[in-house]
Design an enzyme around this catalytic site. Structure first.
Site, PDB file in Angstrom:
ATOM      1  N   GLY A  54       0.813  -1.215   0.000  1.00  0.00           N
ATOM      2  CA  GLY A  54       0.000   0.000   0.000  1.00  0.00           C
ATOM      3  C   GLY A  54       0.843   1.259   0.000  1.00  0.00           C
ATOM      4  O   GLY A  54       2.077   1.210   0.186  1.00  0.00           O
ATOM      5  N   ASP A  55       0.183   2.391  -0.263  1.00  0.00           N
ATOM      6  CA  ASP A  55       0.829   3.715  -0.244  1.00  0.00           C
ATOM      7  C   ASP A  55       1.964   3.849  -1.251  1.00  0.00           C
ATOM      8  O   ASP A  55       2.946   4.564  -1.015  1.00  0.00           O
ATOM      9  CB  ASP A  55       1.353   4.039   1.174  1.00  0.00           C
ATOM     10  CG  ASP A  55       0.243   4.003   2.196  1.00  0.00           C
ATOM     11  OD1 ASP A  55      -0.888   4.394   1.858  1.00  0.00           O
ATOM     12  OD2 ASP A  55       0.497   3.564   3.335  1.00  0.00           O
ATOM     13  N   GLU A  56       1.824   3.200  -2.369  1.00  0.00           N
ATOM     14  CA  GLU A  56       2.884   3.233  -3.391  1.00  0.00           C
ATOM     15  C   GLU A  56       2.822   4.505  -4.242  1.00  0.00           C
ATOM     16  O   GLU A  56       3.745   4.772  -5.020  1.00  0.00           O
ATOM     17  CB  GLU A  56       2.758   2.013  -4.322  1.00  0.00           C
ATOM     18  CG  GLU A  56       2.942   0.655  -3.647  1.00  0.00           C
ATOM     19  CD  GLU A  56       1.638   0.073  -3.125  1.00  0.00           C
ATOM     20  OE1 GLU A  56       0.616   0.811  -3.102  1.00  0.00           O
ATOM     21  OE2 GLU A  56       1.639  -1.099  -2.730  1.00  0.00           O
TER      22      GLU A  56
ATOM     23  N   LYS B 295      -0.460   5.248  -5.754  1.00  0.00           N
ATOM     24  CA  LYS B 295      -1.517   4.906  -6.727  1.00  0.00           C
ATOM     25  C   LYS B 295      -2.338   6.132  -7.101  1.00  0.00           C
ATOM     26  O   LYS B 295      -2.664   6.353  -8.258  1.00  0.00           O
ATOM     27  CB  LYS B 295      -2.452   3.829  -6.131  1.00  0.00           C
ATOM     28  CG  LYS B 295      -1.764   2.518  -5.800  1.00  0.00           C
ATOM     29  CD  LYS B 295      -2.694   1.542  -5.112  1.00  0.00           C
ATOM     30  CE  LYS B 295      -3.090   1.934  -3.703  1.00  0.00           C
ATOM     31  NZ  LYS B 295      -1.995   1.924  -2.720  1.00  0.00           N
TER      32      LYS B 295
ATOM     33  N   GLY C 197      -5.942   5.794   1.567  1.00  0.00           N
ATOM     34  CA  GLY C 197      -5.690   7.233   1.563  1.00  0.00           C
ATOM     35  C   GLY C 197      -4.849   7.509   0.337  1.00  0.00           C
ATOM     36  O   GLY C 197      -3.702   7.087   0.275  1.00  0.00           O
ATOM     37  N   HIS C 198      -5.438   8.124  -0.671  1.00  0.00           N
ATOM     38  CA  HIS C 198      -4.751   8.352  -1.940  1.00  0.00           C
ATOM     39  C   HIS C 198      -4.500   9.844  -2.121  1.00  0.00           C
ATOM     40  O   HIS C 198      -5.430  10.645  -2.122  1.00  0.00           O
ATOM     41  CB  HIS C 198      -5.582   7.779  -3.102  1.00  0.00           C
ATOM     42  CG  HIS C 198      -5.744   6.288  -3.025  1.00  0.00           C
ATOM     43  ND1 HIS C 198      -6.493   5.557  -3.903  1.00  0.00           N
ATOM     44  CD2 HIS C 198      -5.226   5.384  -2.149  1.00  0.00           C
ATOM     45  CE1 HIS C 198      -6.426   4.272  -3.581  1.00  0.00           C
ATOM     46  NE2 HIS C 198      -5.675   4.152  -2.502  1.00  0.00           N
TER      47      HIS C 198
ATOM     48  N   GLN D 278      -5.017  -0.318  -1.280  1.00  0.00           N
ATOM     49  CA  GLN D 278      -4.048  -1.159  -0.556  1.00  0.00           C
ATOM     50  C   GLN D 278      -3.008  -1.699  -1.544  1.00  0.00           C
ATOM     51  O   GLN D 278      -2.743  -1.059  -2.540  1.00  0.00           O
ATOM     52  CB  GLN D 278      -4.758  -2.305   0.197  1.00  0.00           C
ATOM     53  CG  GLN D 278      -5.581  -1.865   1.384  1.00  0.00           C
ATOM     54  CD  GLN D 278      -6.955  -1.307   1.022  1.00  0.00           C
ATOM     55  OE1 GLN D 278      -7.725  -1.974   0.358  1.00  0.00           O
ATOM     56  NE2 GLN D 278      -7.273  -0.105   1.465  1.00  0.00           N
TER      57      GLN D 278
ATOM     58  N   THR E  99      -4.177   8.048   6.090  1.00  0.00           N
ATOM     59  CA  THR E  99      -5.474   7.777   6.730  1.00  0.00           C
ATOM     60  C   THR E  99      -5.376   7.914   8.239  1.00  0.00           C
ATOM     61  O   THR E  99      -6.224   8.532   8.872  1.00  0.00           O
ATOM     62  CB  THR E  99      -5.958   6.356   6.342  1.00  0.00           C
ATOM     63  OG1 THR E  99      -6.098   6.331   4.920  1.00  0.00           O
ATOM     64  CG2 THR E  99      -7.290   6.008   6.984  1.00  0.00           C
TER      65      THR E  99
ATOM     66  N   SER F 272       8.272   8.185 -11.197  1.00  0.00           N
ATOM     67  CA  SER F 272       7.819   9.391 -10.513  1.00  0.00           C
ATOM     68  C   SER F 272       8.967   9.951  -9.677  1.00  0.00           C
ATOM     69  O   SER F 272       9.589   9.232  -8.902  1.00  0.00           O
ATOM     70  CB  SER F 272       6.614   9.025  -9.640  1.00  0.00           C
ATOM     71  OG  SER F 272       6.216  10.117  -8.876  1.00  0.00           O
TER      72      SER F 272
END
Ligand code: GDP
Ligand code: IMO
Ligand code: MG
Length: 432
Positions: free
Chosen positions: A12-14, A16, A40-41, A225, A301, A414
């Site tokens: 998660g938290d990559e 996205k 949380g995006h 996720q 989050t 990125s």
């Protein structure tokens, strides 16, 4: 027409949200298909940050249709709060461009209470959930006693389902966990009070996706996720309660697997994890603290500090197999600046043998030792680079080595949080 699935390739938290936002410029429909507001995006456009928990990350682009599929666990108050925040900033969140499936399961107050009560009781064995009620909501879905968004059109059904659910939940909450029992009438009326605002969003999500496809419009499916938090394929029991792999983009939205033409894995240039569970490349030293600090690795989050470590290509190779990635986006490469060496985990040592796959028994991943390869670090600031060739040689070598170890083309890199700070390395053959 390109129908793309975006999947977090780690825990998660990559990044996205950032990549979904970027690809939304060329998509008409953006769909969330699993998870809930445990996600949380984050999107950053010209310095302004937006964090979305439920609404698809394509909402900032005018002209997109954002849909919440049947596979999502939706907290009604969180959904409405998010629409209010966006509307206050002048973003159109009317039902003309935002929809929720009739079949989406609702997170109820007793789901949140149970989530928290169970975690509190599991002293020393906590999963470290977000406390959003995700697990208990999916439990009720599987037990066939859940409330769904479409039920909001039928107050009698809502009351009946809540009464039935609370017969059991109150026994647990009060008897076992010593929480105050919930009043079924209050729970029902609180939910029904939100119905006039929520029901205009109800829509037939699979039909809307198909309609758009008939007009040759591209769709984007936004995973939440990451692969290794998948309920089946992740580091069970330290996982979330939905399938996070690309296969669920079909079931969680009402499309056929053959609909997808591109599956993009999002991988951070290092690894992070929030909550408990095995993490072979975790760094508990100054380098871990450096990554957390420079990468601002605090949960979008819950605000919890994220655990940080080196890139793990054993984990990424499993993600490639489980999802069929056509290409990968590597994010947060800029965060690795000024580290003297960069380490990549290429295999594990387990029971005195070298293995190149995740051992399958529960808990075994917690017993492996990472085998590293070392590459030179870099000192230049790469946040302003706009092409692959502009990147310093050591950075290019890092990317090429990861590509080789993982076996999938790295199509996007990125180098900063802003929408514009993304190097597109090639036009994907299916790009539209
Ligand atoms: P998601 O859950 O996968 O959407 O990721 P999150 O939004 O939870 O976490 C990613 C964080 O990294 C956010 O704060 C983003 O703004 C930030 N971010 C994304 N890409 C980059 C990048 O390339 N460089 C840096 N420095 N930050 C990034
Ligand atoms: P995004 O979409 C990182 C983690 C929690 C916990 C475990 C189970 O932003 O990548 P849950 O509340 O789902 O029952 O918690 O899963 N978790 C996440 N970690 N990013 C997320 O979402 C997460 N959603 C859940 O920390 O370890
Ligand atoms: Mg996140």
């Amino acid at each position: 027409m390109v129908n793309t699935v975006i999947i977090g390739a780690q825990w998660g938290d990559e990044g996205k949200g950032k990549i979904v936002d970027m690809l939304s410029a060329k998509s008409r429909v953006i769909v969330r298909f699993q998870g809930g507001n445990n996600a949380g995006h984050t999107i950053r456009v010209k310095g302004e940050e937006t964090i979305l928990h439920l609404i698809p990350s394509g909402i900032l682009h005018n002209g997109t249709l954002c849909l919440i599929g049947n596979g999502v666990a939706l907290d009604p108050a969180v959904f409405l709060g998010e629409t209010d925040n966006l509307a206050a900033r002048g973003i159109d969140v009317s039902p003309a461009r935002l929809g929720v499936s009739y079949k989406t399961h609702l997170i109820m107050p007793y789901h949140k209470s149970l989530d928290k009560a169970r975690e509190a009781k599991r002293v020393g064995r906590q999963i470290g959930t977000t406390g959003c009620g995700i697990g208990p909501c999916y439990e009720d879905k599987a037990a066939r006693v859940g409330l769904r968004a479409g039920d909001l059109n039928n107050p009698a059904l809502v009351r009946e389902k809540v009464r039935y659910a609370l017969l059991e939940k109150n026994t647990l909450l009060n008897g076992l966990y010593k929480f105050k029992p919930l009043d079924p009438e209050k729970v029902s009326s609180d939910l029904l009070a939100l119905a006039p605002r929520l029901t205009p969003y109800l829509t037939d999500v699979d039909a809307r996706i198909h309609e758009a496809a008939q007009n040759d419009a591209s769709a984007l499916f936004e995973g939440a996720q990451g692969v290794h938090l998948d309920i089946d394929h992740g580091t069970y029991p330290f996982v979330t309660s939905s399938n996070t792999v690309s296969g669920n983009a079909a079931a969680g939205s009402g499309t056929a697997p053959s609909f997808f033409t591109r599956i993009v894995g999002i991988a951070k240039a290092y690894t992070t994890r929030v909550g408990s569970g095995p993490f072979p490349t975790e760094l508990l030293d100054d380098t871990g603290a450096y990554l957390r600090d420079k990468g601002r690795e605090y949960g979008a989050t819950t605000g919890r500090p994220r655990r940080c470590g080196w890139l793990d290509t054993v984990v990424l190779r499993a993600s490639v197999r489980l999802n069929g990635f056509t290409d990968i986006a590597v994010t947060k490469l800029d965060v690795l600046q000024n580290l003297p060496v960069l380490r990549i985990c290429v295999a594990y040592e387990y029971e005195r043998c070298r293995i190149d796959r995740i051992p399958q028994e529960e808990g075994a991943l917690g017993k492996v030792r990472p085998v590293y390869e070392e590459l030179p670090g870099f000192e230049d600031d790469i946040a302003g680079c706009t092409s692959f060739d502009e990147l310093p040689r050591s950075v290019r070598s890092y990317i090429l080595r990861v590509e080789e170890l993982v076996g999938v083309k790295i199509s996007m890199i990125s180098v900063g949080a802003d929408r514009k700070q993304t190097i597109v390395r090639q036009t994907h053959s299916h790009d539209g």
